[in-house]
Design an enzyme around this catalytic site. Structure first.
Site, PDB file in Angstrom:
ATOM      1  N   CYS A  32       0.836  -1.201   0.000  1.00 56.00           N
ATOM      2  CA  CYS A  32       0.000   0.000   0.000  1.00 56.00           C
ATOM      3  C   CYS A  32       0.868   1.248   0.000  1.00 56.00           C
ATOM      4  O   CYS A  32       1.371   1.672   1.051  1.00 56.00           O
ATOM      5  CB  CYS A  32      -0.937   0.002   1.209  1.00 56.00           C
ATOM      6  SG  CYS A  32      -2.036   1.442   1.273  1.00 56.00           S
ATOM      7  N   CYS A  35      -0.570   4.097   2.080  1.00 59.02           N
ATOM      8  CA  CYS A  35      -0.407   3.882   3.524  1.00 59.02           C
ATOM      9  C   CYS A  35       1.022   4.152   3.983  1.00 59.02           C
ATOM     10  O   CYS A  35       1.245   4.774   5.027  1.00 59.02           O
ATOM     11  CB  CYS A  35      -0.757   2.448   3.894  1.00 59.02           C
ATOM     12  SG  CYS A  35      -2.327   1.835   3.262  1.00 59.02           S
ATOM     13  N   ASP A  36       2.000   3.660   3.230  1.00 57.75           N
ATOM     14  CA  ASP A  36       3.383   3.646   3.704  1.00 57.75           C
ATOM     15  C   ASP A  36       4.352   4.507   2.910  1.00 57.75           C
ATOM     16  O   ASP A  36       5.534   4.602   3.274  1.00 57.75           O
ATOM     17  CB  ASP A  36       3.900   2.196   3.694  1.00 57.75           C
ATOM     18  CG  ASP A  36       3.057   1.277   4.563  1.00 57.75           C
ATOM     19  OD1 ASP A  36       2.597   1.737   5.618  1.00 57.75           O
ATOM     20  OD2 ASP A  36       2.861   0.104   4.184  1.00 57.75           O
TER      21      ASP A  36
END
Length: 206
Positions: A32, A35-36
């Protein structure tokens, strides 16, 4: 037994299946980018994938990372022409076609990736700090096969804008029925919808 059921079993990211990918998951390997990605601000990263999701995540990473390598197994991408045009117009994005991941390099964190050209067999190592896998997701719906209506990919089909499935009293929310957005906030939203739909269904039984 229950009078109503809400299914929220989610979807799991598909992985390449190489040992180093599993070993370094969470230490530079992620499924992701949204997300990261911020962990790798200003660094070089690589992303594997050829569809719209990979193109979208590459575009996102390009805004915060120094260099983004897009590793595409075939000699073309499956992403829409618009998405391909977007990433091809970005100066810090380099698309490597006919390229497969041979090994992710690093002991405790990602330090690079060794790739192989599947046409020539030539191998090369690229120094990176983040490795993102964007080759799709698999909904966790195997236990419902033959019971609930699903699309060709296994996502539960819900009716209209509701969370109703083809079975009365059974509702589906989150990534198990959403293959487009796959975000925590949208999953939470459909979870609320499913709770309301279930409450109304129970009230109708009185």
């Amino acid at each position: 037994e229950a009078e109503t059921v809400i299914i929220s079993t989610g979807a799991s990211a598909k992985w390449l299946g190489i040992p180093s990918e599993k070993r370094l998951n969470g230490s530079g390997v992620s499924a992701c980018a949204v997300c990261d990605g911020f962990f790798y601000r200003g660094h070089d990263v690589a992303i594997v994938g050829a569809g719209d999701t990979a193109a979208e995540e590459a575009s996102y990473l390009a805004k915060i990372c120094k260099k983004v390598y897009v590793l595409v197994r075939r000699d073309e991408m499956r992403a829409s022409k618009a998405m391909q045009h977007r990433i091809n117009s970005l100066e810090n994005v380099e698309v490597l076609y006919n390229t497969e991941t041979d090994e992710i390099l690093g002991e405790s964190e990602v330090e690079g990736v060794r790739v192989v050209n599947n046409k020539t067999g030539e191998k090369r190592e690229i120094a990176i700090h983040g490795f993102f896998v964007a080759i799709g997701h698999k909904p966790n719906t195997d236990i419902f096969k033959g019971q609930l209506d699903m699309d060709d990919s296994g996502y539960v089909i819900t009716k209209g804008k509701s969370t109703h499935t083809n079975k009365p009293g059974v509702f589906a929310s989150g990534d198990v029925q959403d293959k487009d957005y796959r975000q925590a906030v949208t999953a939470a939203g459909t979870g609320c919808m499913a709770a309301l739909d279930a409450e109304r269904y129970l009230a109708s039984l009185d």
